[in-house]
Design an enzyme around this catalytic site. Structure first.
Site, PDB file in Angstrom:
ATOM      1  N   ARG A 110     -36.018 -72.400  -9.204  1.00 26.44           N
ATOM      2  CA  ARG A 110     -35.632 -73.013  -7.919  1.00 26.44           C
ATOM      3  C   ARG A 110     -36.735 -73.888  -7.335  1.00 26.44           C
ATOM      4  O   ARG A 110     -36.444 -74.886  -6.665  1.00 26.44           O
ATOM      5  CB  ARG A 110     -35.234 -71.919  -6.934  1.00 26.44           C
ATOM      6  CG  ARG A 110     -33.905 -71.326  -7.313  1.00 26.44           C
ATOM      7  CD  ARG A 110     -33.526 -70.199  -6.408  1.00 26.44           C
ATOM      8  NE  ARG A 110     -32.128 -69.836  -6.637  1.00 26.44           N
ATOM      9  CZ  ARG A 110     -31.566 -68.738  -6.192  1.00 26.44           C
ATOM     10  NH1 ARG A 110     -32.264 -67.867  -5.493  1.00 26.44           N
ATOM     11  NH2 ARG A 110     -30.298 -68.496  -6.441  1.00 26.44           N
ATOM     12  N   LYS A 169     -12.461 -60.568 -13.374  1.00 23.65           N
ATOM     13  CA  LYS A 169     -11.280 -60.347 -12.526  1.00 23.65           C
ATOM     14  C   LYS A 169     -10.538 -61.607 -12.150  1.00 23.65           C
ATOM     15  O   LYS A 169     -11.133 -62.621 -11.807  1.00 23.65           O
ATOM     16  CB  LYS A 169     -11.738 -59.675 -11.226  1.00 23.65           C
ATOM     17  CG  LYS A 169     -12.183 -58.252 -11.440  1.00 23.65           C
ATOM     18  CD  LYS A 169     -12.567 -57.648 -10.116  1.00 23.65           C
ATOM     19  CE  LYS A 169     -12.762 -56.152 -10.270  1.00 23.65           C
ATOM     20  NZ  LYS A 169     -13.181 -55.540  -9.023  1.00 23.65           N
ATOM     21  N   GLY A 205     -22.331 -68.019 -11.207  1.00 24.99           N
ATOM     22  CA  GLY A 205     -22.614 -66.649 -11.628  1.00 24.99           C
ATOM     23  C   GLY A 205     -22.913 -66.458 -13.096  1.00 24.99           C
ATOM     24  O   GLY A 205     -23.826 -67.057 -13.659  1.00 24.99           O
ATOM     25  N   GLY A 224     -22.292 -68.732  -5.299  1.00 24.08           N
ATOM     26  CA  GLY A 224     -21.226 -68.722  -4.280  1.00 24.08           C
ATOM     27  C   GLY A 224     -20.852 -70.127  -3.842  1.00 24.08           C
ATOM     28  O   GLY A 224     -19.673 -70.446  -3.649  1.00 24.08           O
TER      29      GLY A 224
END
Ligand code: AMP
Length: 395
Positions: free
Chosen positions: A35, A197, A353, A376
């Site tokens: 980062r 999911k 992710g 996110g």
């Protein structure tokens, strides 16, 4: 869209929101500096213009002033990476911070203390944002990882910089990459969604059906679709309450002329462990007591063909339980296919992710067009949401 190139920073103090929320070990050493490295082009451009940089970030989730979350621990690392001495001030607002900012000379860099030592930061407090705004002449947002949060330093502060705010080069690249997939991508456009999911990806699937020509549904989430269509999935992961929705998604895809590709076969295991016994079975005929943990060979070949046909590729989510070595092959082969398509001229974006973790783990990072830095924030962009941190610069 205002970027760094729209400004000359000579004698200007740039207040830059960076994402220096980096992992530290018990000796407070930075264990992954990605980062910091990612923010370097923005900082260097401003310094080369003859400006100075005031860097603000959060680190972790402190409750008030907590030494272990102080950004002083990373100041030396930031200096090393930038090749410029970094001054540190023990507050991010108030007289100390204002004095340090006022004394800053062109070519110098100042790092402020952790923004989240103040609860006003995450609350998006306007007074706190105004205090931050006093430190700089121009506001630059280069923190994609927090662009989906309406926090004081990511969003609210921009109100105080009318006509004097822009995206840093990292954030601009993120926005361009998402646009290349969602708006301007060369056809055929392919989205590959995997992971555990369906429930966490529903909004993305619904949004993306208007943008793509092909959709690969892989990983654990494929089993909800297989079972919904009457397949036998044994012990495979499944969200029974989402089966109706899965059928609706397939119908919507048909209505919109999107070709959906679901695995044909799977590696089935008799236990959720790397040492389990395995067999290759058709995806809709998994024996009782066995569960699908990776894409089978026919599926991999099928996905390879689809990937090679497409000119724009988005990948989010692994095709199997890639954390276990024996179930990583489907994800690795997909990465290889995407790398090959990219070499042949396709644009490929990996984001959100676990697919980013997989790409890094298996060394595909430099073989795809762009790897997103925001989890996110990336997912919310794919859902079609306008991120508050981005909207605040555009206003
Ligand atoms: P997500 O965060 O939704 O992208 O899901 C990532 C997770 O999905 C990873 O931890 C994978 O191990 C998991 N996953 C992928 N395929 C399967 C599968 N067939 N069964 C169980 N978990 C899976």
């Amino acid at each position: 869209m205002k970027t760094l190139n729209d400004f000359n920073f000579e004698n200007k103090k740039a207040l830059i929101r960076v994402d220096f929320n980096v992992p530290l070990n018990e000796k407070f050493e930075v264990t992954d500096a990605t980062r910091i490295v990612s923010a370097k082009p923005t900082i260097i451009k401003i310094l080369e213009d003859g400006g100075s940089c005031i860097l603000m970030s959060h680190l972790g989730r402190p409750k008030g002033f907590q030494d272990e979350f102080s950004l002083k621990h990373i100041a030396a690392k930031v200096s090393d990476i930038l090749g410029v001495e970094v001054k540190f001030v023990t507050d991010c607002i108030g007289s100390k911070a204002e004095e340090a900012a006022a004394n800053l000379q062109p070519g110098e860099v100042l790092l402020l203390e952790n923004l989240r030592f103040y609860k006003e930061e995450t609350a998006g407090d306007k007074d706190f944002a105004e205090k931050l705004s006093k430190l700089g002449d121009v506001y630059v947002n280069d923190a994609f990882g927090t662009a989906h949060r309406a926090h004081a330093s990511t969003t609210i502060v921009a109100q105080f910089f009318e006509g004097k705010k822009c995206f840093g080069s990292l954030l601009a690249q993120e926005i361009e990459s998402i646009n290349k997939v969602m708006e301007t991508g060369e056809k055929p456009v392919l989205a590959i969604l995997g992971g555990a999911k369906v429930s966490s990806k529903i909004t993305i699937i619904e949004n993306i059906l208007d943008k793509v020509d092909h959709l690969i549904i892989g990983g654990g989430m494929a089993f909800t679709f297989v079972k919904a269509q009457g397949g036998k999935i044994g012990n495979s992961i499944c969200e029974d309450d989402k089966m109706g929705l899965a059928l609706e998604i397939l119908q919507h895809a048909k209505d919109k002329n999107v070709q959906v590709h679901i695995p044909i076969d799977t590696i089935a295991a008799d236990d959720f462990s790397n040492d389990a016994n395995t067999q290759i079975v058709d995806i809709n005929a998994i024996p009782d007591g066995w569960e699908g943990v990776d894409a089978g060979p026919k599926s991999r070949a099928q996905f390879h063909d689809v990937v090679m046909q497409c000119k724009t590729i988005l990948w989010n989510g692994p095709l199997g339980v890639f954390e276990m070595e024996n179930f990583a092959q489907g994800t690795i082969e997909l990465g290889n296919s995407i790398a090959e398509a990219t070499k042949n001229g396709a644009f490929s974006l990996v984001g959100g992710g676990d697919s980013v973790a997989a790409v890094k783990q298996f060394g595909f990072e430099n073989k795809v067009s762009y790897v997103s830095t925001g989890g996110g924030a990336m997912l919310e962009s794919l859902e079609g949401k306008t991120l508050p941190g981005i909207a605040a610069i555009l206003e």
